[in-house]
Design an enzyme around this catalytic site. Structure first.
Site, PDB file in Angstrom:
ATOM      1  N   GLU A   6     -21.579 -15.537 -37.290  1.00  0.00           N
ATOM      2  CA  GLU A   6     -21.151 -16.791 -36.673  1.00  0.00           C
ATOM      3  C   GLU A   6     -21.910 -17.072 -35.376  1.00  0.00           C
ATOM      4  O   GLU A   6     -22.255 -18.203 -35.085  1.00  0.00           O
ATOM      5  CB  GLU A   6     -19.640 -16.781 -36.406  1.00  0.00           C
ATOM      6  CG  GLU A   6     -18.809 -16.853 -37.673  1.00  0.00           C
ATOM      7  CD  GLU A   6     -19.073 -18.092 -38.509  1.00  0.00           C
ATOM      8  OE1 GLU A   6     -19.608 -19.075 -37.986  1.00  0.00           O
ATOM      9  OE2 GLU A   6     -18.764 -18.071 -39.716  1.00  0.00           O
ATOM     10  N   GLN A  11     -25.764 -23.480 -33.703  1.00  0.00           N
ATOM     11  CA  GLN A  11     -26.947 -24.352 -33.502  1.00  0.00           C
ATOM     12  C   GLN A  11     -28.136 -23.954 -34.372  1.00  0.00           C
ATOM     13  O   GLN A  11     -29.262 -24.321 -34.060  1.00  0.00           O
ATOM     14  CB  GLN A  11     -27.448 -24.318 -32.048  1.00  0.00           C
ATOM     15  CG  GLN A  11     -26.388 -24.303 -31.008  1.00  0.00           C
ATOM     16  CD  GLN A  11     -25.947 -25.683 -30.624  1.00  0.00           C
ATOM     17  OE1 GLN A  11     -26.606 -26.663 -30.924  1.00  0.00           O
ATOM     18  NE2 GLN A  11     -24.810 -25.799 -30.014  1.00  0.00           N
ATOM     19  N   LEU A  49     -35.159 -16.701 -32.863  1.00  0.00           N
ATOM     20  CA  LEU A  49     -33.935 -17.388 -33.293  1.00  0.00           C
ATOM     21  C   LEU A  49     -33.445 -18.385 -32.239  1.00  0.00           C
ATOM     22  O   LEU A  49     -32.666 -19.281 -32.538  1.00  0.00           O
ATOM     23  CB  LEU A  49     -32.846 -16.334 -33.576  1.00  0.00           C
ATOM     24  CG  LEU A  49     -31.727 -16.682 -34.535  1.00  0.00           C
ATOM     25  CD1 LEU A  49     -32.250 -17.233 -35.853  1.00  0.00           C
ATOM     26  CD2 LEU A  49     -30.863 -15.466 -34.814  1.00  0.00           C
ATOM     27  N   TYR A  89     -14.680 -22.041 -31.611  1.00  0.00           N
ATOM     28  CA  TYR A  89     -15.158 -21.962 -32.995  1.00  0.00           C
ATOM     29  C   TYR A  89     -15.263 -20.512 -33.474  1.00  0.00           C
ATOM     30  O   TYR A  89     -14.735 -20.148 -34.526  1.00  0.00           O
ATOM     31  CB  TYR A  89     -16.523 -22.661 -33.129  1.00  0.00           C
ATOM     32  CG  TYR A  89     -17.076 -22.473 -34.522  1.00  0.00           C
ATOM     33  CD1 TYR A  89     -16.682 -23.304 -35.551  1.00  0.00           C
ATOM     34  CD2 TYR A  89     -17.945 -21.424 -34.809  1.00  0.00           C
ATOM     35  CE1 TYR A  89     -17.127 -23.098 -36.842  1.00  0.00           C
ATOM     36  CE2 TYR A  89     -18.401 -21.202 -36.092  1.00  0.00           C
ATOM     37  CZ  TYR A  89     -17.995 -22.048 -37.099  1.00  0.00           C
ATOM     38  OH  TYR A  89     -18.430 -21.831 -38.377  1.00  0.00           O
ATOM     39  N   ASP A 107     -16.773 -27.025 -36.851  1.00  0.00           N
ATOM     40  CA  ASP A 107     -18.179 -27.114 -36.430  1.00  0.00           C
ATOM     41  C   ASP A 107     -18.717 -28.472 -36.885  1.00  0.00           C
ATOM     42  O   ASP A 107     -17.943 -29.331 -37.341  1.00  0.00           O
ATOM     43  CB  ASP A 107     -18.993 -25.953 -37.012  1.00  0.00           C
ATOM     44  CG  ASP A 107     -19.125 -26.034 -38.522  1.00  0.00           C
ATOM     45  OD1 ASP A 107     -18.480 -26.932 -39.130  1.00  0.00           O
ATOM     46  OD2 ASP A 107     -19.875 -25.237 -39.095  1.00  0.00           O
ATOM     47  N   CYS A 161     -20.400 -32.547 -49.328  1.00  0.00           N
ATOM     48  CA  CYS A 161     -20.253 -33.603 -48.308  1.00  0.00           C
ATOM     49  C   CYS A 161     -21.373 -33.449 -47.284  1.00  0.00           C
ATOM     50  O   CYS A 161     -21.156 -33.186 -46.110  1.00  0.00           O
ATOM     51  CB  CYS A 161     -18.876 -33.484 -47.652  1.00  0.00           C
ATOM     52  SG  CYS A 161     -18.449 -34.946 -46.698  1.00  0.00           S
TER      53      CYS A 161
HETATM   54 FE1  SF4 Z   1     -17.303 -36.198 -48.395  1.00  0.00          FE
HETATM   55 FE2  SF4 Z   1     -17.548 -37.992 -50.342  1.00  0.00          FE
HETATM   56 FE3  SF4 Z   1     -15.952 -35.875 -50.641  1.00  0.00          FE
HETATM   57 FE4  SF4 Z   1     -15.283 -37.809 -48.970  1.00  0.00          FE
HETATM   58  S1  SF4 Z   1     -15.494 -37.981 -51.161  1.00  0.00           S
HETATM   59  S2  SF4 Z   1     -15.176 -35.641 -48.565  1.00  0.00           S
HETATM   60  S3  SF4 Z   1     -17.286 -38.409 -48.157  1.00  0.00           S
HETATM   61  S4  SF4 Z   1     -18.202 -35.883 -50.413  1.00  0.00           S
END
Ligand code: SF4
Length: 338
Positions: A6, A11, A49, A89, A107, A161
């Site tokens: 972690e 970054q 790093l 975090y 994060d 996502c």
């Molecule tokens: Fe992310 Fe799309 Fe899932 Fe919503 S629906 S959490 S925007 S991948």
């Protein structure tokens, strides 16, 4: 291992961290082994790093845990937060992933996911918005499931996502995602405009004497603390690189030098600035001067092959790669033939 990974991932991209993490765990598999290692050994393993204060904190923390907790990480959120380099975090990651305690972690990935799921319209750079996201992350935890929820959110952010073109139609949480239903996924998270990279012109001198290189150690605090480097510094507006080099050697080391041939120019990007580094050979005139350190904390004269035992900033390391390929020629130059 959760702690080290972690801290390394702060970054820093996962792909970049993996080889460092594997090397580290091979060399220092236990907290005790970290605590008895020298700081220079840890720094050398960390070289490249970035954010070098992290490795200093690891070193300090390992000693505190050895001395105060018998080499066992405290299973207490507040006590973790008191350790160097451990913020909300990392404490959340250790409490949830290592100990499966009911603590959230937030994060950049989780900020993005939650700002989409809850359709947060305020800038995620604002403190109030961040606090709100932490609260939401905490509310999501089912007791006894924090380890799984937090890692699942991390994976969701890495694989589904994603920052650009998220795979909403394959997303397991799309039914609960407000931004998806409202058709505004690409507008979330709302962020303030990012800062521009500041370009900096820098000159360094590869000072040679009898085939040895002069290197100096940066101060223990500030940017790239404790790393070794070739002397030099920023070029002032309108100044020639060679003149800047002579000035920097005078200001930092009180050494008079003659600037020789140019070795290379290289560009390197750090997080908030980019440098164009001009590197020159140089030699002492007269040769028997001793440096007086105004900036560095230490200095050495080292053989080309020994440069690999020292930790350098990334741009210096690229220069060293070139120098070591040239080393047979350099020995001649060191004897005074340039
Ligand atoms: Fe992310 Fe799309 Fe899932 Fe919503 S629906 S959490 S925007 S991948």
């Amino acid at each position: 291992s959760v702690w080290i990974s972690e801290i390394m991932l702060q970054q820093t991209q996962v792909d970049r961290v993996i080889p460092y993490y594997l090397r580290w765990m091979q060399q220092f598999p236990t907290l005790e082994s970290v605590s008895i290692a020298s700081y220079d050994e840890l720094l050398r393993l960390w070289e490249g790093l970035g954010y070098y204060s992290r490795v200093k904190s690891i070193h300090k923390t390992s000693k505190i845990i050895r001395n105060q907790y018998g080499c066992q990480f405290p299973k207490n959120h507040q006590k973790l937060l008191e350790l160097p380099g451990i913020g909300l975090y990392t404490a959340g990651a250790i409490m949830s992933i290592a100990f499966n305690q009911n603590y959230p972690l937030v994060d950049g990935n989780i900020i993005r996911i939650l700002s989409r799921i809850f359709n947060i319209e305020n800038s995620v750079k604002q403190r109030e918005t961040k606090n709100y996201i932490w609260k939401k992350a905490e509310e999501l935890i089912l007791p006894g499931k924090a380890r799984w929820l937090n890692q699942a959110l991390m994976e969701l952010g890495a694989l589904v996502c994603t920052p650009k073109t998220p795979s909403c139609h394959e997303c397991p949480v799309r039914k609960s995602c407000l931004s998806f239903h409202l058709g505004c996924v690409e507008k979330r998270p709302v962020a303030s405009p990012s800062k521009k990279m500041v370009p900096i012109q820098v000159v360094v001198g590869v000072l040679l004497k009898s085939g040895l290189f002069f290197i100096q150690k940066r101060p223990a605090n500030g940017l790239m603390a404790d790393l070794w480097e070739f002397p030099g510094g920023k070029i002032n507006p309108g100044e020639k690189p060679e003149d800047a080099l002579v000035r920097e050697f005078q200001e930092e080391l009180q050494l008079n030098i003659q600037v020789g041939g140019k070795i290379m120019t290289l560009k390197h990007g750090y997080t908030s600035f980019s440098i164009t580094l001009h590197a020159y050979f140089c030699q002492l005139i007269p040769e028997d001067q001793l440096p007086i350190l105004h900036f560095a904390s230490d200095y050495r004269w080292v053989k080309p092959q020994d440069l690999f035992h020292y930790a350098f900033p990334a741009a210096n390391r690229r220069l060293i790669d070139i120098l070591t390929k040239l080393s047979p020629i350099l020995y001649d130059i060191g004897k005074g033939s340039f």
